[in-house]
Design a protein around this motif. Sequence first.
Motif, mmCIF file in Angstrom:
data_model
loop_
_atom_site.group_PDB
_atom_site.id
_atom_site.type_symbol
_atom_site.label_atom_id
_atom_site.label_comp_id
_atom_site.label_asym_id
_atom_site.label_seq_id
_atom_site.Cartn_x
_atom_site.Cartn_y
_atom_site.Cartn_z
ATOM 1 N N ILE A 239 1.012 -1.033 0.118
ATOM 2 C CA ILE A 239 0.053 0.052 -0.013
ATOM 3 C C ILE A 239 0.793 1.279 0.134
ATOM 4 C CG2 ILE A 239 -1.770 1.468 1.196
ATOM 5 C CD1 ILE A 239 -2.741 -1.313 2.537
ATOM 6 N N ASP A 240 0.620 2.036 -1.108
ATOM 7 C CA ASP A 240 1.598 3.328 -1.138
ATOM 8 C C ASP A 240 0.545 4.455 -1.423
ATOM 9 O OD1 ASP A 240 3.829 4.843 -1.084
ATOM 10 O OD2 ASP A 240 4.917 3.953 -2.779
ATOM 11 N N ILE A 241 1.064 5.668 -1.459
ATOM 12 C CA ILE A 241 0.282 7.015 -1.603
ATOM 13 C C ILE A 241 0.889 7.544 -2.975
ATOM 14 C CG2 ILE A 241 1.631 8.466 -0.394
ATOM 15 C CD1 ILE A 241 -1.111 9.807 0.081
ATOM 16 N N ARG A 242 -0.049 8.060 -3.804
ATOM 17 C CA ARG A 242 0.348 8.480 -5.179
ATOM 18 C C ARG A 242 -0.554 9.761 -5.420
ATOM 19 N NH1 ARG A 242 0.802 3.247 -8.798
ATOM 20 N NH2 ARG A 242 1.928 1.968 -7.559
ATOM 21 N N SER A 243 -0.148 10.914 -5.502
ATOM 22 C CA SER A 243 -1.160 12.076 -5.730
ATOM 23 C C SER A 243 -2.482 12.212 -4.837
ATOM 24 C CB SER A 243 -1.302 12.049 -7.318
ATOM 25 O OG SER A 243 -0.545 12.138 -8.304
ATOM 26 N N GLY A 244 -2.027 11.849 -3.693
ATOM 27 C CA GLY A 244 -3.008 11.784 -2.497
ATOM 28 C C GLY A 244 -3.787 10.821 -2.553
ATOM 29 N N ASN A 245 -3.640 9.634 -3.267
ATOM 30 C CA ASN A 245 -4.437 8.573 -3.344
ATOM 31 C C ASN A 245 -3.676 7.258 -2.992
ATOM 32 O OD1 ASN A 245 -6.922 9.678 -4.551
ATOM 33 N ND2 ASN A 245 -5.778 9.766 -6.459
ATOM 34 N N TYR A 246 -4.456 6.511 -2.010
ATOM 35 C CA TYR A 246 -3.873 5.286 -1.351
ATOM 36 C C TYR A 246 -3.934 4.371 -2.717
ATOM 37 C CZ TYR A 246 -4.104 7.149 3.220
ATOM 38 O OH TYR A 246 -3.916 8.340 4.338
ATOM 39 N N VAL A 247 -2.683 3.535 -2.918
ATOM 40 C CA VAL A 247 -2.881 2.439 -3.951
ATOM 41 C C VAL A 247 -2.492 1.042 -3.203
ATOM 42 C CG1 VAL A 247 -1.961 2.101 -6.187
ATOM 43 C CG2 VAL A 247 -2.327 4.350 -5.696
ATOM 44 N N LEU A 248 -3.403 0.135 -3.635
ATOM 45 C CA LEU A 248 -3.153 -1.387 -3.152
ATOM 46 C C LEU A 248 -2.584 -1.980 -4.463
ATOM 47 C CD1 LEU A 248 -3.196 -3.812 -1.300
ATOM 48 C CD2 LEU A 248 -5.688 -4.081 -2.094
#
Length: 314
Positions: A239-248
């Motif tokens: 789980i990371d964050i990109r452009s303010g969104n959490y990405v699984l």
Amino acid sequence: MAELTIAFVDLTGSVSVYETLGNDRAARAVTKLTQWVGSLAIEHGGQVVKMLGDGVLMSFANNRQAIECVSRIQQEHAQRVLQWPDRLKLLMQIGLARGQVVVVDGDCFGDAVNVASRLSDLAGPEQILATDSVIRKLGARSGVRSRSLGPMRIKGRAEPCEVFRVEWQTEMGSEFLTLPADLHAVAKQRESVFGGIELGWLDASLSFNLTDLPVRIGRAPEADFVVADPRVSRMHSTIDIRSGNYVLEDISSYGTWVRFAGNDHILSLRRQECLLHSDGEIAMGAPFTDYSTPTISFRLVDGSMVLGRGPLDA
């Protein structure tokens, strides 16, 4: 007119923070940091003249209190950002100048205001630059350590100005710079201006700040969140964050399934990724239809900065 010490605090690194977190979350992070800077100015007898995006302009009648304030800002913030990844680090560069200032409707005008702003531009991250008028006002026994950088040409001034770098680091051993900082919130709480995510499985529950991301989920002991089930890969998902969104992202052998609270639709991931836009559950290694599948709950946490003596309201 009044003789004042003007301090300009400018945040650096905001471009990377905005790219990583997105506009809304990054703006909240910057706002809470500048509010904290302003609160320390008031605590040290100063006034907040105005907030300028990712900068704060402050004025102090007492010159020594001005230096104590900006030194404490650097000390406490340096401890805080040790826990932050490079892409989220907001560092501070500070300029100080003293002189006759005209105050009109709460705003300040004069050479000292212009010079403080220019020095903050010239300062590097985690530096404090001050004019000779600030340093010489302290006297010989002030206990403040500083180093002359020699005469420097300041834009808008005809004559060069001698500039000093204030050595605020506690290991320098100066008298007031070694006063214990109020860092209880940094030491004992995991709350962050950036928010984070909470993960739960069986009776295990862990919270991760955005500064902890990316989070690795898997069966291996070195995973950040361990799910000890044979259907779970050693490193199953991140789980990371990109452009303010959490990405699984699924990086497993057998796949990952996601469903969000209040929604029956299920996303199936095989070496794919999806946005975590709200709270929900993650099934690992088998779909939700297998009631024995290891299922992780996740909850998105909004930013709640804890600084100095407690949380500041946005």
